[in-house]
Enzyme design. Sequence first.
Site, PDB file in Angstrom:
ATOM      1  N   ASP A 296       7.968   1.559  -3.069  1.00 15.42           N
ATOM      2  CA  ASP A 296       6.686   1.764  -2.398  1.00 15.42           C
ATOM      3  C   ASP A 296       6.579   3.103  -1.678  1.00 15.42           C
ATOM      4  O   ASP A 296       5.500   3.479  -1.225  1.00 15.42           O
ATOM      5  CB  ASP A 296       6.427   0.641  -1.381  1.00 15.42           C
ATOM      6  CG  ASP A 296       6.149  -0.700  -2.042  1.00 15.42           C
ATOM      7  OD1 ASP A 296       5.780  -0.703  -3.225  1.00 15.42           O
ATOM      8  OD2 ASP A 296       6.305  -1.735  -1.375  1.00 15.42           O
TER       9      ASP A 296
ATOM     10  N   LYS B  60      -0.090  -0.556   2.825  1.00 16.23           N
ATOM     11  CA  LYS B  60      -0.747  -0.757   1.528  1.00 16.23           C
ATOM     12  C   LYS B  60      -0.999  -2.228   1.268  1.00 16.23           C
ATOM     13  O   LYS B  60      -0.375  -3.132   1.856  1.00 16.23           O
ATOM     14  CB  LYS B  60       0.094  -0.149   0.402  1.00 16.23           C
ATOM     15  CG  LYS B  60       1.529  -0.691   0.283  1.00 16.23           C
ATOM     16  CD  LYS B  60       1.678  -2.007  -0.462  1.00 16.23           C
ATOM     17  CE  LYS B  60       3.108  -2.521  -0.502  1.00 16.23           C
ATOM     18  NZ  LYS B  60       3.229  -3.880  -1.081  1.00 16.23           N
TER      19      LYS B  60
END
Length: 309
Positions: free
Chosen positions: A145, A17
Amino acid sequence: MSQAFIADRVRVRAPGKLNVFFEVGGVQDDGYHDVASAYQAVSLYEEVWASHSDDFTVSVSGSIDSTDVPLDDRNLAVRAARLVARTAGYEGGVHLDIVKGVPVAGGMGGGSADAAAALVACDALWGTDLGGQRLQRLAARLGADVPFAMLGGTAIGTGRGDQLSPALAKGRFDWVIVPSSEGLSTPEVYSHLDRMRGASDIRPTSSPDVDPAVLQALRAGDAVALAAALRNDLQTAALSLRPSLRDLLELGESIDSSLGGIVSGSGPTVAFLAEGPEAALELQVTLSAAGYEALHVHGPVSGARILPA
């Protein structure tokens, strides 16, 4: 449990990401920070192959230097597997073979992607049928995350970053990322940010929020507008700890095909946004000619998914 064994081996892919926006609030009593993040999953992946075993073991391979990746219960993927087993009452084990494609300790969530992939892989391998919502709750217990690596796409994260709301993103965004051979510790970067704020009497916001300009740019698929709104509060600390990153940012942002650059998460990976695939290729070639390892990726892409084994 629907059946004892639904497969001999399960293969799951999960993305890395970028944080295209990251506002960090003050440190809380528990040592964590409230944040507001705009995540985008990009086409740099971790793959986890799960197979039946009597114990919980892990091996790591791939194109990324994995020297510092733990091969015991400190590994986030192993912790994810044990969490699925404990939650479902499964008494066996699993061997996880991780094929890394996301920089280690690079601010792109590679370890979180491993954990997300392990959650999905073990649930499928063992036929535990925990379901997407329950797996998401387990993901939140493993790290901020991990839920996003499960979800993928583009999302807004609040709280510790794990309270997710999908965000509309039109079209495709092209990035050129420059990883580093030496990672940065996320806790160290946060601690350094706190020290820098204390030394300068900067008072962080008590209620972090994503800039509306970021949301508008994502909805419109407007790379130029998104580049103008890029922000990462951890960047100042990362640049202080690794001054060479400042030279890289300045170089990348000086190239005509670059719309703007940002340190990804806690760093040290640096990401540059381009207006499209051709501009990204030009930027990649220019940075490579300057001696940097430069990779062209795009987003948004899907989260953790089972692939044919």
